[in-house]
Design an enzyme around this catalytic site. Structure first.
Site, PDB file in Angstrom:
ATOM      1  N   HIS A  60      86.030 125.876  44.090  1.00  0.00           N
ATOM      2  CA  HIS A  60      87.096 125.308  44.937  1.00  0.00           C
ATOM      3  C   HIS A  60      88.370 126.153  44.834  1.00  0.00           C
ATOM      4  CE1 HIS A  60      84.530 122.051  45.883  1.00  0.00           C
ATOM      5  NE2 HIS A  60      84.580 121.462  44.700  1.00  0.00           N
ATOM      6  N   LEU A  94     101.012 130.179  64.373  1.00  0.00           N
ATOM      7  CA  LEU A  94      99.743 129.499  64.098  1.00  0.00           C
ATOM      8  C   LEU A  94      99.957 128.094  63.526  1.00  0.00           C
ATOM      9  CD1 LEU A  94      96.553 129.741  63.539  1.00  0.00           C
ATOM     10  CD2 LEU A  94      97.243 130.338  61.221  1.00  0.00           C
ATOM     11  N   ASP A 101      82.245 125.285  53.558  1.00  0.00           N
ATOM     12  CA  ASP A 101      81.192 124.743  52.692  1.00  0.00           C
ATOM     13  C   ASP A 101      80.641 125.829  51.763  1.00  0.00           C
ATOM     14  OD1 ASP A 101      79.461 122.899  51.666  1.00  0.00           O
ATOM     15  OD2 ASP A 101      78.140 122.821  53.413  1.00  0.00           O
TER      16      ASP A 101
HETATM   17  C1  FPP Z   1      82.553 121.954  50.339  1.00  0.00           C
HETATM   18  O1  FPP Z   1      81.870 122.776  49.430  1.00  0.00           O
HETATM   19  C2  FPP Z   1      83.972 122.086  50.083  1.00  0.00           C
HETATM   20  C3  FPP Z   1      84.810 121.067  49.813  1.00  0.00           C
HETATM   21  C4  FPP Z   1      84.410 119.663  49.777  1.00  0.00           C
HETATM   22  C5  FPP Z   1      86.225 121.330  49.517  1.00  0.00           C
HETATM   23  C6  FPP Z   1      86.832 122.383  50.363  1.00  0.00           C
HETATM   24  C7  FPP Z   1      88.141 122.764  49.817  1.00  0.00           C
HETATM   25  C8  FPP Z   1      88.599 124.026  49.784  1.00  0.00           C
HETATM   26  C9  FPP Z   1      87.861 125.159  50.356  1.00  0.00           C
HETATM   27  C10 FPP Z   1      89.941 124.337  49.271  1.00  0.00           C
HETATM   28  C11 FPP Z   1      90.970 123.644  50.086  1.00  0.00           C
HETATM   29  C12 FPP Z   1      92.273 124.202  49.900  1.00  0.00           C
HETATM   30  C13 FPP Z   1      93.400 123.587  50.255  1.00  0.00           C
HETATM   31  C14 FPP Z   1      94.634 124.340  50.191  1.00  0.00           C
HETATM   32  C15 FPP Z   1      93.459 122.181  50.703  1.00  0.00           C
HETATM   33  P1  FPP Z   1      80.957 122.080  48.361  1.00  0.00           P
HETATM   34  O2  FPP Z   1      81.767 121.755  47.180  1.00  0.00           O
HETATM   35  O3  FPP Z   1      80.266 120.908  48.969  1.00  0.00           O
HETATM   36  O4  FPP Z   1      79.940 123.221  48.042  1.00  0.00           O
HETATM   37  P2  FPP Z   1      78.383 123.037  47.765  1.00  0.00           P
HETATM   38  O5  FPP Z   1      77.778 122.460  49.025  1.00  0.00           O
HETATM   39  O6  FPP Z   1      77.927 124.419  47.492  1.00  0.00           O
HETATM   40  O7  FPP Z   1      78.245 122.123  46.592  1.00  0.00           O
END
Ligand code: FPP
Length: 254
Positions: free
Chosen positions: A51, A145, A34
């Protein structure tokens, strides 16, 4: 197994940044990644840049988990609720698995990593699911893994589907009500065959489960950090593992 034993003895050929992390290594670590959006905002960047950096953190922590001899790493990459985000952001997130596979698959294979996925496949576009399925097939015989992406995953939906599945077996006379137990329920979840997470990490300072693995996390140790996911380093990961190693797990006993 051999690698894990070597790791426990502190004799891995892959040198740890802190050897103490090789004691009492969790078998399964789950992470709610997050804070991508906030990480980007603090830098004046679009959320998508967060992201993108989050994807790099996925690689970093996958390698860190592998070095420690962790057997399963489950990453919450997209929830059943994330579809409510603006279309541009959803479209960007849906392209990340393909990008990740394109860039990292060779190295994942070289490191004996098995790629897996859990979640509800319907609704996921072909350009998201196909590269992942290809990677799953190509790494199926690897023994290192397990890198398990939770994509379009929601714990309530997962449990509801399991219950419906069990109910339909009962209604067809293939299962007796007395046969329904925790083991059977677990076998109908997306994590069937995997141990429950020993440790859950959530980054970005939020203190909730957000519909993630609510059955499987019943006895997991929880560790939260204010660090945003794109800024989460191997050292932060080791901090979480150290804290886990200090915990005494009683599973409701004394
Ligand atoms: C939450 O942060 C994150 C997500 C909803 C997306 C997570 C995805 C990745 C970390 C990349 C994934 C990679 C692959 C290879 C599948 P947020 O956007 O809600 O952040 P915020 O709370 O600060 O707005």
């Amino acid at each position: 197994m051999i690698k894990r034993l070597w790791a426990l003895l502190g004799k891995s050929s892959k040198k740890p940044s802190n050897p103490k992390v090789f004691e009492k290594v969790p078998e399964h670590v789950a992470i709610i990644m997050d804070g991508n959006g906030r990480w980007a905002k603090t830098r004046g960047l679009p959320r998508t840049a967060g992201h993108h950096s989050g994807m790099k953190a996925v690689k970093r922590i996958t390698m860190a988990a592998d070095k420690l001899g962790i057997k399963y790493l489950t990453l919450y990459a997209f929830s059943t609720e994330n579809w409510t985000r603006p279309k541009d952001e959803v479209d960007f997130l849906m392209k990340l698995p393909q990008q990740f596979i394109e860039i990292e698959l060779d190295e994942l294979i070289a490191n004996n990593v098995q790629v897996r996925m859990m979640g509800h496949k319907e609704k996921l576009p072909a350009h998201t699911i196909s590269p992942l399925e290809e990677a799953i097939v190509k790494t199926a015989n690897n023994t290192g893994l397990v890198l398990n992406f939770a994509l379009n995953y929601g714990s309530r939906k997962e449990m509801l589907e399991a219950v419906k599945d069990i109910a339909s077996d009962v209604s067809r006379g293939e299962l007796a009500i007395d046969e329904i137990d925790e083991k059977l329920m677990a076998s109908r979840l997306h994590t069937s065959g995997m141990p429950d997470p020993d440790l859950l990490i959530r980054t970005s300072g939020e203190l909730r489960l957000s519909n993630f693995m609510m059955w499987q996390l019943a006895y997991s140790e929880l560790w939260f950090t204010d660090v945003y996911w794109p800024a989460f380093t191997e050292e932060h990961f080791h901090e979480a593992i150290h804290e886990y190693q200090r915990r005494v797990r009683r599973y409701g006993g004394l």
